[in-house]
Write a protein that holds these residues in place. Structure first.
Motif, short mmCIF file in Angstrom:
data_model
loop_
_atom_site.label_atom_id
_atom_site.label_comp_id
_atom_site.label_asym_id
_atom_site.label_seq_id
_atom_site.Cartn_x
_atom_site.Cartn_y
_atom_site.Cartn_z
N TYR A 160 -48.74 5.60 45.97
CA TYR A 160 -48.25 5.75 44.78
C TYR A 160 -47.59 6.99 44.78
O TYR A 160 -47.93 7.97 45.35
CB TYR A 160 -49.22 5.77 43.70
N VAL A 161 -45.98 6.69 44.71
CA VAL A 161 -45.20 8.18 44.90
C VAL A 161 -44.62 8.61 43.34
O VAL A 161 -43.61 9.33 43.47
CB VAL A 161 -43.92 7.52 45.77
N ASP A 164 -39.35 6.02 34.06
CA ASP A 164 -40.69 6.30 33.87
C ASP A 164 -41.49 4.89 34.42
O ASP A 164 -42.45 4.43 33.92
CB ASP A 164 -41.13 6.27 32.58
N ARG A 165 -40.91 4.21 35.41
CA ARG A 165 -41.52 3.16 36.09
C ARG A 165 -42.25 3.48 37.22
O ARG A 165 -42.07 4.45 37.89
CB ARG A 165 -40.37 2.13 36.44
N LEU A 166 -43.30 3.05 37.42
CA LEU A 166 -44.40 3.24 38.42
C LEU A 166 -43.59 2.73 39.73
O LEU A 166 -43.10 2.00 39.85
CB LEU A 166 -45.60 2.56 38.40
N SER A 182 -39.59 -5.25 40.19
CA SER A 182 -38.68 -5.46 41.15
C SER A 182 -39.07 -4.65 42.56
O SER A 182 -39.81 -3.63 42.34
CB SER A 182 -37.26 -5.57 41.03
N ALA A 183 -38.65 -4.98 43.56
CA ALA A 183 -38.92 -4.16 44.86
C ALA A 183 -37.70 -4.18 45.81
O ALA A 183 -36.72 -4.97 45.43
CB ALA A 183 -40.11 -4.81 45.48
N LYS A 226 -46.48 -0.85 31.31
CA LYS A 226 -47.33 -2.04 30.51
C LYS A 226 -47.81 -3.10 31.81
O LYS A 226 -48.65 -3.89 31.36
CB LYS A 226 -46.54 -2.59 29.53
N GLU A 227 -47.10 -3.17 32.85
CA GLU A 227 -47.43 -3.80 33.87
C GLU A 227 -48.31 -3.32 34.92
O GLU A 227 -48.26 -3.66 36.18
CB GLU A 227 -46.24 -4.90 34.37
N ALA A 228 -48.72 -2.09 34.61
CA ALA A 228 -49.37 -1.25 35.73
C ALA A 228 -50.31 -1.96 36.76
O ALA A 228 -50.26 -1.76 38.12
CB ALA A 228 -50.08 0.05 35.34
#
Length: 126
Positions: free
Chosen positions: A104-105, A111-113, A32-33, A63-65
Motif C-alpha cells: 500500500y503506497v 484520494d484514490r488508494l 484501474s491499473a 468506496k471500492e477499497a
C-alpha cells in the motif's frame, strides 16, 4: 522483445480489469491499473537470458477499497512463482515477486488508494 503492452494484454485476458501501459491516461477510470518495465538486472554476457523487472500499480476509490485490495492480492498470487508462460510472443520462464505481498503506497491526488506490486522476470531473448 518483451514490452509492457504485452504484459498488460496478458493480464487483461487472465485477470480482467482495466490495465494501461506505463501510466494512467487522463480520463482513466478510478478503478484501474498500469504496468511498466522497471529495469531489472543486466543481461547475461553468455546466454540470451534477461531479467527485467515489472511494476503494477492498482488504484481505486475508497468506496471500492476492499475489492481493490483484493485485486492487488489476487494479482500477487497469480504471478508469484509462475513459470513457463507467454506475454505476447515472449516466453517468461519465471516470475517472482520482489515483496511478500502488495505494498500500500498511499493515495493519489484524487484520494484514490494505490497498491504497488513488483516482480522480477526471467526471459530468453528472441
Amino acid at each position: 522483445m518483451l514490452k509492457p503492452k504485452m504484459l498488460a494484454d496478458m493480464l487483461q485476458a487472465e485477470m480482467p480489469f482495466k490495465y494501461y501501459v506505463n501510466e494512467f491516461p487522463s480520463g482513466a477510470p478510478d478503478a484501474s491499473a498500469w504496468v511498466r518495465l522497471t529495469g531489472g538486472y543486466p543481461p547475461s554476457d553468455w546466454s540470451p537470458r534477461k531479467q527485467p523487472s515489472m511494476q503494477i500499480v492498482v488504484r481505486g476509490p475508497e468506496k471500492e477499497a476492499v475489492q481493490i485490495e483484493q485485486l492487488a492480492y489476487d494479482l500477487h498470487q497469480h504471478l508469484h512463482q509462475r513459470r513457463e508462460f507467454y506475454a505476447g510472443t515472449t516466453l517468461i520462464r519465471r516470475c517472482t515477486a520482489d515483496q511478500s505481498g502488495p505494498l500500500y503506497v498511499g493515495r493519489d491526488e484524487n484520494d484514490r488508494l494505490l497498491y504497488s506490486l513488483n516482480f522480477t522476470l526471467v526471459v530468453m531473448s528472441e
